[in-house]
Enzyme design. Structure first.
Site, PDB file in Angstrom:
ATOM      1  N   SER A 310      17.514   4.125 -27.387  1.00  0.00           N
ATOM      2  CA  SER A 310      18.070   2.682 -26.668  1.00  0.00           C
ATOM      3  C   SER A 310      17.001   1.029 -26.125  1.00  0.00           C
ATOM      4  O   SER A 310      17.985   0.441 -25.840  1.00  0.00           O
ATOM      5  CB  SER A 310      19.301   2.920 -25.127  1.00  0.00           C
ATOM      6  OG  SER A 310      19.604   3.890 -25.450  1.00  0.00           O
ATOM      7  N   HIS A 362      16.225   0.960 -21.105  1.00  0.00           N
ATOM      8  CA  HIS A 362      17.203  -1.056 -21.390  1.00  0.00           C
ATOM      9  C   HIS A 362      16.171  -2.362 -20.775  1.00  0.00           C
ATOM     10  O   HIS A 362      16.487  -3.215 -21.853  1.00  0.00           O
ATOM     11  CB  HIS A 362      18.606  -0.142 -21.430  1.00  0.00           C
ATOM     12  CG  HIS A 362      18.968   0.266 -21.433  1.00  0.00           C
ATOM     13  ND1 HIS A 362      20.864   0.744 -20.236  1.00  0.00           N
ATOM     14  CD2 HIS A 362      18.778   1.115 -22.174  1.00  0.00           C
ATOM     15  CE1 HIS A 362      20.623   1.965 -21.397  1.00  0.00           C
ATOM     16  NE2 HIS A 362      20.439   2.637 -22.388  1.00  0.00           N
TER      17      HIS A 362
END
Length: 519
Positions: A310, A362
């Site tokens: 991610s 993230h």
């Protein structure tokens, strides 16, 4: 000569009758009645031909059985169609065999030039045609292969392909203990910690990769830290598995996790790599993923076992955002693209606040993508126009461009760029003379972004291994203060009495974090 023979002797009759200037009349097809003396009766005189077709040539004497031209006579049939070929009719017949193609218009010439390129582009479309995004394909294959190994490993150690005991893995994947054993980012396996090795008494019992219950007193369900971390074991007092900043990029917590990541990677990631080249893409991809794990290791809970690509994909999202801003005026619907992109980014950040997801990866990946994008992407199009520079296509770092395959404008821009490189090698100081302040400001911003990337890595790694500083509010970047969600990331230690010795056990190490479940 009979009328039938006369008509058959006219090979161009229909061609003459269909002349565009001819106007038919009521006696167009009147029969010809020869008299006994052809010399006295001439149905069509020279004046008739001159009146009808404007020809100065006499009639062909072969059609009248005489070797002399027919003298002019009064036009007795003004509306009749001549049956003899005239000079104009001959020219009209010849025009039928001439080339009537006109020179191509400028628009058609441009279209003809673009047609081979369009055919070439259409031919290159496809998964393995044109510029192949090797990094995306190779990394995706490695991640899918690793996920299959995770499922097999979980099936061997726990008896089930996915985690079902003591809780069900909502990501439809393996046990978190198996992920830790295969290389997930797990702080207790990476450094000496005051809450683990320096505790009194220290933590000695951990859940094993084959754990299927929460019973810490079961000897078959517990083991030491070295057995949990794997990779040939480690010193329980000095863990040093630094590679857990890199290996988790290829691990995923479940089928849902890897499906979403691979979908974004094979669409947006593939297009970005084809745009900027494999080397630039690899630098941003892996730097974003590693920096995301480094940031999480400093500020996330110590029980977090983080996996997934991610952070890498958030770096690619940052590149896409920069490319949109850099070429804002060239996009057909830039506002619409920006709205969709921002909605996707905001939704992903909000999703990272849920239990079991590491939002620090993230955030770190996105910040690294912005910083590296400023360093390696071309300058914004408006800035290049103000500086008088041409927009050039990307090429792989260190490779010579194929100038013959470029468009004329790109070919000229590439020659100018190569001339700049030559000038810089010959006179480094002269290369900077005459540069505009705007040029200096943009390159100072690029240099600052590169320095910030290096400093960020050094500071965070130094803090992780030496100072262990954190902040009280940082945890709210990865969790919501709802039902003690923010406490799920912390180590929960229990004490038991066995043989008059106090032991401390780590309950559900990692599982409570990834799956968001209380012990």
């Amino acid at each position: 000569m009979t009328a039938n023979d006369y008509y058959n002797s006219q090979p161009n009759y229909y061609a003459q009758a269909s002349h565009p200037n001819h106007v038919p009349s009521h006696n167009t097809y009147a029969a010809y009645e020869p008299s006994s003396s052809s010399a006295q009766h001439t149905p069509y005189s020279q004046s008739t031909m001159n009146h009808t077709f404007g020809s100065d040539e006499p009639l062909d004497p072969r059609y009248h059985g005489s070797s002399k031209p027919v003298p002019p006579a009064r036009d007795t049939h003004p509306q009749s169609i001549p049956l003899q070929p005239s000079k104009l009719n001959t020219k009209t017949s010849d025009l039928r065999h001439q080339n009537t193609q006109y020179p191509p218009s400028p628009e058609s010439r441009v279209e003809a030039q673009l047609l081979p390129e369009r055919r070439r582009r259409k031919k290159k479309e496809g998964w393995f045609r044109g510029k192949i995004p090797w990094i995306v394909y190779v990394v995706t294959l490695a991640q899918l292969t690793t996920f299959v190994v995770e499922i097999i490993r979980n099936s061997i150690t726990t008896g089930s392909p996915i985690m079902t005991r003591p809780q069900f893995n909502p990501m439809i994947g393996p046990s978190p203990y198996v992920l830790i054993n295969m290389g997930a980012r797990f702080v207790p396996c990476m450094r000496r910690d005051e809450d683990i090795q320096e505790a009194n008494p220290p933590i000695t019992t951990w859940h094993c990769p084959n754990s299927t219950s929460n019973n810490a007193d079961d000897p078959h369900n517990t083991c030491d830290l070295s057995a949990l971390c794997g990779f040939g074991g480690l010193d329980n007092q000095e863990p040093n598995q630094w590679f857990r900043f890199i290996v988790p990029i290829f691990l995923h917590a479940g089928l849902i996790h890897i499906a979403f990541n691979m979908l974004l990677q094979l669409t947006l990631g593939r297009e970005i790599e084809k745009l900027i080249g494999s080397i630039r893409f690899a630098i941003v991809y892996f730097s974003s993923g590693i920096f995301g794990f480094v940031l999480g290791a400093n500020f996330a809970g110590k029980a977090v076992a983080s996996t997934g690509a991610s952070g890498c994909l958030f770096g690619i999202l940052a590149l896409n955002l920069l490319d949109l801003i850099y070429h804002w005026n060239e996009r057909p619907q830039p506002i619409r693209e920006l709205m969709w992109l921002l909605a996707e980014i905001i939704f992903s950040f909000l999703l990272g606040l849920l239990p079991g997801l590491d939002n620090f990866s993230h955030i770190g990946g996105f910040c690294m993508g912005i910083a590296l994008g400023i360093c390696i992407l071309h300058s914004p199009a408006p800035l290049r126009q103000r500086l008088g520079e041409s927009v050039m296509p990307y090429r792989n770092v260190g490779s010579d461009p194929d100038i013959s395959a470029m468009k004329p404008a790109a070919r000229v821009a590439r020659r100018e760029k190569m001339a700049d490189y030559t000038a810089f090698r010959k006179a480094p100081l002269g290369f900077f003379k005459g540069r505009k302040p705007l040029w200096w400001g943009w390159w100072l911003l690029r240099a600052g972004a590169l320095i910030g990337v290096l400093v960020g890595f050094i500071v965070l790694l130094n803090n992780f291994y030496k100072y262990h500083d954190t902040c009280s509010w940082c945890k709210y970047l990865s969790c919501l203060p709802v039902s003690d969600w923010c406490e799920l990331d912390n180590l929960r230690v229990t004490q038991t009495q066995q043989s008059s010795n106090t032991k401390r056990n780590l309950a559900l190490a990692g599982a409570s974090v990834i799956l968001g479940m209380a012990p």
